[in-house]
Enzyme design. Structure first.
Site, short mmCIF file in Angstrom:
data_model
loop_
_atom_site.label_atom_id
_atom_site.label_comp_id
_atom_site.label_asym_id
_atom_site.label_seq_id
_atom_site.Cartn_x
_atom_site.Cartn_y
_atom_site.Cartn_z
N ASP A 90 -9.33 5.15 -1.63
CA ASP A 90 -8.26 5.64 -2.49
C ASP A 90 -8.88 6.50 -3.59
O ASP A 90 -10.10 6.63 -3.69
CB ASP A 90 -7.39 4.49 -3.02
CG ASP A 90 -7.97 3.84 -4.26
OD1 ASP A 90 -9.21 3.87 -4.42
OD2 ASP A 90 -7.20 3.31 -5.07
N GLU B 141 0.82 -1.22 0.00
CA GLU B 141 0.00 0.00 0.00
C GLU B 141 0.85 1.26 0.00
O GLU B 141 0.53 2.23 -0.67
CB GLU B 141 -0.97 0.00 1.19
CG GLU B 141 -2.09 -1.03 1.08
CD GLU B 141 -2.99 -0.79 -0.14
OE1 GLU B 141 -3.04 0.34 -0.66
OE2 GLU B 141 -3.65 -1.76 -0.56
N TYR C 225 -5.85 6.59 4.87
CA TYR C 225 -6.01 5.64 3.77
C TYR C 225 -5.28 4.32 4.07
O TYR C 225 -5.85 3.23 3.98
CB TYR C 225 -5.52 6.20 2.42
CG TYR C 225 -5.45 5.07 1.43
CD1 TYR C 225 -6.62 4.55 0.87
CD2 TYR C 225 -4.25 4.41 1.16
CE1 TYR C 225 -6.60 3.44 0.05
CE2 TYR C 225 -4.21 3.30 0.34
CZ TYR C 225 -5.40 2.82 -0.21
OH TYR C 225 -5.38 1.70 -1.00
N1 ADE Z 1 -4.78 -4.04 -4.25
C1 ADE Z 1 -4.77 -3.74 -2.97
N2 ADE Z 1 -4.45 -2.46 -2.76
C2 ADE Z 1 -4.22 -1.94 -3.97
C3 ADE Z 1 -3.85 -0.66 -4.43
N3 ADE Z 1 -3.62 0.34 -3.58
N4 ADE Z 1 -3.73 -0.48 -5.75
C4 ADE Z 1 -3.96 -1.50 -6.59
N5 ADE Z 1 -4.31 -2.71 -6.22
C5 ADE Z 1 -4.44 -2.94 -4.92
#
Ligand code: ADE
Length: 301
Positions: free
Chosen positions: A138, A37, A120
């Site tokens: 996100d 992350e 986040y």
């Molecule tokens: N899978 C889990 N977190 C993710 C992220 N931030 N971006 C893309 N795929 C993910």
């Protein structure tokens, strides 16, 4: 928006089209999820893949990372950008050793108290590793919510509280992890910011933005300055130089930058020092911190 129908259509789409093979989705190790992350925050998935793999090979657990020096993690980060993220991961590892004996917590409130972990990241780790029922917001997810639920082109046209409420309302009782990953993929793969592919969208029929005729965004788009003109570019260049050449003075570093940055070099150096990304030796030369010698992060008793 009918939440039940929205969730059902979303999950049917996700089962077929989701990015299930992403390595950080195949683990529930909170440390590995956290590493992914932090890397994914400002960096594209394809770029992150090799870094994620190498990082976990080198530091497979919080305990190992806590023993690394700042210079080592900054070097390993080369090419990912936003070097502070590497330092934060290392400081987080030290804090988790001290406070939790090396086991990352899985509750949002506890994760939030760790260095470098914002709202986040805390919710992402709690949800993706701990399977906690929490919204994950996100930028891709926020755009989907802004459009489908609130009828706006962009998340920044919405009240933060309205976005949070929309995320809460959509969250299913069971399966929040898959739900949030599905929203993320929909935002990244279909509900793109510039050219949304509404033809392939499983919730196009429910989308308030689409039903309203896809009105333009309201807030004026501020133009982003050329990357070469930003302080981030200059700071990155300075750290890049110190990765290979140890002990450079301010004028040597200034010589590596375009003219318009030269007058600002003292400011860049000070800010990098405050962030803990560089330090000055007795002769006034700059280097990466914790170089070679025992690092401050791991004092021996
Ligand atoms: N899978 C889990 N977190 C993710 C992220 N931030 N971006 C893309 N795929 C993910």
């Amino acid at each position: 928006v009918d939440e039940g129908q929205f969730r059902a259509e979303l999950m049917r789409w996700y089962a077929r089209h989701g990015r299930h093979e992403l390595p950080w989705r195949r683990t529930r190790d909170p440390y590995a999820v956290l590493v992914s992350e932090v890397m994914l925050q400002q960096t594209q998935v394809e770029r992150v893949r090799p870094y994620y793999k190498r990082w976990l090979e080198r530091w497979p657990s919080v305990g190992e990372l806590a023993k690394a020096s700042p210079a080592e993690v900054i070097r390993e980060w080369a090419g990912l950008g936003y070097n502070r993220r590497a330092l934060y991961l290392q400081r987080m590892a030290v804090a988790v050793m001290e406070r939790y004996g090396g086991t990352l917590p899985l509750e949002v409130e506890e994760l939030r108290t760790l260095p470098g972990i914002g709202p986040y990241t805390a919710s992402a780790v709690a949800c993706f590793a701990g399977e906690r029922r929490v919204p994950v917001a996100d930028t891709n997810i926020q755009r989907v919510l802004a459009r489908a639920v609130l009828g706006r082109a962009r998340a920044r046209d919405c009240e933060p509280a309205a976005l949070r409420a929309a995320a809460e309302r959509l969250l299913p009782e069971e399966g929040a992890r898959a739900h949030n990953l599905a929203l993320m993929d929909l935002g990244a793969m279909v509900c793109a910011s510039r050219a949304p592919q509404c033809d392939g969208c499983p919730v196009a029929g429910l989308c308030r933005w689409r039903l309203a005729g896809q009105p333009e965004g309201e807030t004026s788009g501020q133009r982003t300055p050329k990357f070469e003109h930003t302080a981030r570019f200059a700071r990155g260049r300075i750290v890049d130089a110190l990765r290979t050449a140890d002990g450079l003075d301010a004028s040597e570093l200034a010589a590596l930058l375009p003219d318009h940055h030269r007058d600002h070099v003292p400011r860049y150096l000070r800010s990098l020092e405050v962030d803990g990304l560089i330090e000055q030796d007795a002769e006034g030369r700059w280097r990466l911190p914790g170089q070679g010698r025992m690092s401050m992060a791991s004092p021996k008793l």
